[in-house]
Design a protein around this motif. Structure first.
Motif, PDB file in Angstrom:
ATOM      1  N   VAL A  57       0.838  -1.204   0.000  1.00  0.00           N
ATOM      2  CA  VAL A  57       0.000   0.000   0.000  1.00  0.00           C
ATOM      3  C   VAL A  57       0.872   1.252   0.000  1.00  0.00           C
ATOM      4  O   VAL A  57       1.821   1.372   0.766  1.00  0.00           O
ATOM      5  N   GLU A  58       0.515   2.165  -0.895  1.00  0.00           N
ATOM      6  CA  GLU A  58       1.168   3.463  -0.991  1.00  0.00           C
ATOM      7  C   GLU A  58       0.082   4.532  -1.033  1.00  0.00           C
ATOM      8  O   GLU A  58      -1.103   4.199  -1.132  1.00  0.00           O
ATOM      9  N   ALA A  59       0.481   5.786  -0.957  1.00  0.00           N
ATOM     10  CA  ALA A  59      -0.486   6.882  -0.960  1.00  0.00           C
ATOM     11  C   ALA A  59      -0.005   7.969  -1.924  1.00  0.00           C
ATOM     12  O   ALA A  59       1.155   7.988  -2.319  1.00  0.00           O
ATOM     13  N   TYR A  60      -0.935   8.851  -2.301  1.00  0.00           N
ATOM     14  CA  TYR A  60      -0.530   9.992  -3.131  1.00  0.00           C
ATOM     15  C   TYR A  60      -1.279  11.247  -2.735  1.00  0.00           C
ATOM     16  O   TYR A  60      -2.359  11.194  -2.140  1.00  0.00           O
ATOM     17  N   SER A  61      -0.656  12.368  -3.078  1.00  0.00           N
ATOM     18  CA  SER A  61      -1.239  13.675  -2.808  1.00  0.00           C
ATOM     19  C   SER A  61      -1.019  14.583  -4.007  1.00  0.00           C
ATOM     20  O   SER A  61       0.045  14.555  -4.621  1.00  0.00           O
ATOM     21  N   TRP A  62      -2.018  15.374  -4.302  1.00  0.00           N
ATOM     22  CA  TRP A  62      -1.902  16.389  -5.352  1.00  0.00           C
ATOM     23  C   TRP A  62      -0.941  17.475  -4.895  1.00  0.00           C
ATOM     24  O   TRP A  62      -0.936  17.875  -3.734  1.00  0.00           O
ATOM     25  N   ILE A  63      -0.155  17.968  -5.840  1.00  0.00           N
ATOM     26  CA  ILE A  63       0.573  19.223  -5.652  1.00  0.00           C
ATOM     27  C   ILE A  63      -0.279  20.228  -6.409  1.00  0.00           C
ATOM     28  O   ILE A  63      -0.331  20.206  -7.633  1.00  0.00           O
ATOM     29  N   SER A  64      -0.999  21.046  -5.673  1.00  0.00           N
ATOM     30  CA  SER A  64      -1.938  21.942  -6.347  1.00  0.00           C
ATOM     31  C   SER A  64      -2.001  23.287  -5.647  1.00  0.00           C
ATOM     32  O   SER A  64      -1.812  23.377  -4.439  1.00  0.00           O
ATOM     33  N   LYS A  65      -2.276  24.282  -6.422  1.00  0.00           N
ATOM     34  CA  LYS A  65      -2.378  25.638  -5.902  1.00  0.00           C
ATOM     35  C   LYS A  65      -3.768  25.844  -5.332  1.00  0.00           C
ATOM     36  O   LYS A  65      -4.720  25.363  -5.919  1.00  0.00           O
ATOM     37  N   PRO A  66      -3.948  26.524  -4.266  1.00  0.00           N
ATOM     38  CA  PRO A  66      -2.910  27.039  -3.387  1.00  0.00           C
ATOM     39  C   PRO A  66      -2.739  26.187  -2.132  1.00  0.00           C
ATOM     40  O   PRO A  66      -2.167  26.644  -1.156  1.00  0.00           O
ATOM     41  N   TYR A  67      -3.233  24.960  -2.113  1.00  0.00           N
ATOM     42  CA  TYR A  67      -3.317  24.204  -0.858  1.00  0.00           C
ATOM     43  C   TYR A  67      -2.459  22.947  -0.802  1.00  0.00           C
ATOM     44  O   TYR A  67      -2.838  21.966  -0.180  1.00  0.00           O
ATOM     45  N   SER A  68      -1.299  22.924  -1.423  1.00  0.00           N
ATOM     46  CA  SER A  68      -0.483  21.714  -1.448  1.00  0.00           C
ATOM     47  C   SER A  68      -0.157  21.200  -0.054  1.00  0.00           C
ATOM     48  O   SER A  68      -0.297  20.015   0.222  1.00  0.00           O
ATOM     49  N   ALA A  69       0.284  22.084   0.841  1.00  0.00           N
ATOM     50  CA  ALA A  69       0.667  21.647   2.188  1.00  0.00           C
ATOM     51  C   ALA A  69      -0.517  21.032   2.922  1.00  0.00           C
ATOM     52  O   ALA A  69      -0.375  19.998   3.584  1.00  0.00           O
ATOM     53  N   LEU A  70      -1.694  21.626   2.790  1.00  0.00           N
ATOM     54  CA  LEU A  70      -2.884  21.079   3.444  1.00  0.00           C
ATOM     55  C   LEU A  70      -3.224  19.704   2.876  1.00  0.00           C
ATOM     56  O   LEU A  70      -3.525  18.772   3.611  1.00  0.00           O
ATOM     57  N   ARG A  71      -3.160  19.560   1.568  1.00  0.00           N
ATOM     58  CA  ARG A  71      -3.479  18.276   0.944  1.00  0.00           C
ATOM     59  C   ARG A  71      -2.469  17.210   1.342  1.00  0.00           C
ATOM     60  O   ARG A  71      -2.829  16.068   1.608  1.00  0.00           O
ATOM     61  N   ILE A  72      -1.201  17.565   1.365  1.00  0.00           N
ATOM     62  CA  ILE A  72      -0.174  16.604   1.783  1.00  0.00           C
ATOM     63  C   ILE A  72      -0.370  16.239   3.242  1.00  0.00           C
ATOM     64  O   ILE A  72      -0.260  15.067   3.621  1.00  0.00           O
ATOM     65  N   ALA A  73      -0.685  17.221   4.083  1.00  0.00           N
ATOM     66  CA  ALA A  73      -0.936  16.941   5.502  1.00  0.00           C
ATOM     67  C   ALA A  73      -2.113  15.983   5.661  1.00  0.00           C
ATOM     68  O   ALA A  73      -2.083  15.094   6.524  1.00  0.00           O
ATOM     69  N   ASN A  74      -3.162  16.145   4.841  1.00  0.00           N
ATOM     70  CA  ASN A  74      -4.296  15.207   4.890  1.00  0.00           C
ATOM     71  C   ASN A  74      -3.834  13.784   4.622  1.00  0.00           C
ATOM     72  O   ASN A  74      -4.260  12.834   5.290  1.00  0.00           O
ATOM     73  N   VAL A  75      -2.957  13.612   3.632  1.00  0.00           N
ATOM     74  CA  VAL A  75      -2.454  12.273   3.303  1.00  0.00           C
ATOM     75  C   VAL A  75      -1.594  11.740   4.443  1.00  0.00           C
ATOM     76  O   VAL A  75      -1.739  10.582   4.855  1.00  0.00           O
ATOM     77  N   LEU A  76      -0.713  12.566   4.966  1.00  0.00           N
ATOM     78  CA  LEU A  76       0.146  12.123   6.065  1.00  0.00           C
ATOM     79  C   LEU A  76      -0.669  11.729   7.291  1.00  0.00           C
ATOM     80  O   LEU A  76      -0.338  10.751   7.972  1.00  0.00           O
ATOM     81  N   ASN A  77      -1.737  12.452   7.565  1.00  0.00           N
ATOM     82  CA  ASN A  77      -2.631  12.071   8.670  1.00  0.00           C
ATOM     83  C   ASN A  77      -3.327  10.751   8.379  1.00  0.00           C
ATOM     84  O   ASN A  77      -3.485   9.912   9.266  1.00  0.00           O
ATOM     85  N   ALA A  78      -3.750  10.556   7.135  1.00  0.00           N
ATOM     86  CA  ALA A  78      -4.460   9.319   6.774  1.00  0.00           C
ATOM     87  C   ALA A  78      -3.564   8.094   6.886  1.00  0.00           C
ATOM     88  O   ALA A  78      -4.034   7.012   7.236  1.00  0.00           O
ATOM     89  N   ILE A  79      -2.269   8.245   6.617  1.00  0.00           N
ATOM     90  CA  ILE A  79      -1.381   7.075   6.651  1.00  0.00           C
ATOM     91  C   ILE A  79      -0.722   6.849   8.005  1.00  0.00           C
ATOM     92  O   ILE A  79      -0.054   5.828   8.206  1.00  0.00           O
ATOM     93  N   ALA A  80      -0.935   7.767   8.942  1.00  0.00           N
ATOM     94  CA  ALA A  80      -0.281   7.655  10.251  1.00  0.00           C
ATOM     95  C   ALA A  80      -0.541   6.285  10.879  1.00  0.00           C
ATOM     96  O   ALA A  80      -1.673   5.821  10.943  1.00  0.00           O
ATOM     97  N   GLY A  81       0.539   5.632  11.301  1.00  0.00           N
ATOM     98  CA  GLY A  81       0.427   4.344  11.979  1.00  0.00           C
ATOM     99  C   GLY A  81       0.237   3.147  11.067  1.00  0.00           C
ATOM    100  O   GLY A  81       0.144   2.020  11.541  1.00  0.00           O
ATOM    101  N   LEU A  82       0.149   3.374   9.763  1.00  0.00           N
ATOM    102  CA  LEU A  82      -0.033   2.273   8.812  1.00  0.00           C
ATOM    103  C   LEU A  82       1.303   1.970   8.122  1.00  0.00           C
ATOM    104  O   LEU A  82       2.145   2.855   7.991  1.00  0.00           O
ATOM    105  N   PRO A  83       1.485   0.745   7.649  1.00  0.00           N
ATOM    106  CA  PRO A  83       2.756   0.378   7.008  1.00  0.00           C
ATOM    107  C   PRO A  83       2.857   0.873   5.564  1.00  0.00           C
ATOM    108  O   PRO A  83       2.893   0.100   4.613  1.00  0.00           O
TER     109      PRO A  83
END
Length: 192
Positions: A57-83
């Motif tokens: 299992v892998e994950a992905y996040s959009w790099i998009s204007k103007p909310y890239s950091a928020l979108r990446i943070a959403n992904v990082l929160n979703a994968i927390a504690g998972l392999p």
């Protein structure tokens, strides 16, 4: 080249896979599930189901204007504690088309730096296609970005392509995988 399905891309547009669907995917040859979590909708449940059904299992996040950091943070929160071993940064935002090339490259570099700071344990890869990359980065070839693994987006039928490397761009000389189909139904799931 033979068309085969080794991996699927599950975005927030589909349901959480059932055990029955997971078994069908495995019968098709799928071994990797990549979940988009930029919008924070059902990504955590999709990730957990894929892990529970023994997929890589892998994950992905959009790099998009103007909310890239928020979108990446959403992904990082979703994968927390998972392999999860890798996050793909998706460089194909149409809003970038009106931006300067240097601005788009800075956005990509900032996304990479954000992940490296927040989760230095994660591998990072880039998802993009030749059309977007050439138009929006000036076909950038620098190894600060192009040394990362590439998930090649090119919706050309692989049958008849003798060597996928003819489809590459930027500074990449190979790709980890080639996404050759857009939205499709796979075992009852809306996938790429």
């Amino acid at each position: 080249m033979e068309a085969r399905i080794d991996a699927i891309d599950c975005a927030n547009f589909t349901a959480v896979m059932s055990t029955e669907q997971a078994n069908l995917l495995k019968a098709f040859g799928v071994r990797r599930v990549i979940v988009g979590g930029s919008y924070g909708t059902i990504a955590r449940a999709q990730l957990e189901a894929a892990v529970a059904n023994n997929f890589e299992v892998e994950a992905y996040s959009w790099i998009s204007k103007p909310y890239s950091a928020l979108r990446i943070a959403n992904v990082l929160n979703a994968i927390a504690g998972l392999p999860i071993k890798r996050i793909w940064l998706d460089a194909e935002d149409e809003a970038a088309a009106g931006s300067w090339i240097s601005e788009n490259l800075d956005d990509i570099r900032s996304a990479i730096a954000f992940v490296r700071f927040a989760r230095p344990d994660l591998e990072i890869g880039i998802y993009s296609g030749a059309g977007w990359w050439r138009a929006n980065t000036g076909n950038y070839q620098g190894q600060d970005i192009c040394s990362l693994p590439l998930w090649l987006a090119n919706y050309r039928n692989p049958v008849g392509v003798a060597d996928y490397r003819t489809l590459l761009f930027g500074g990449w000389t190979s790709a980890v995988m080639w996404q050759y189909a857009g939205t499709t139904d796979t075992a009852g799931l809306n996938t790429d």
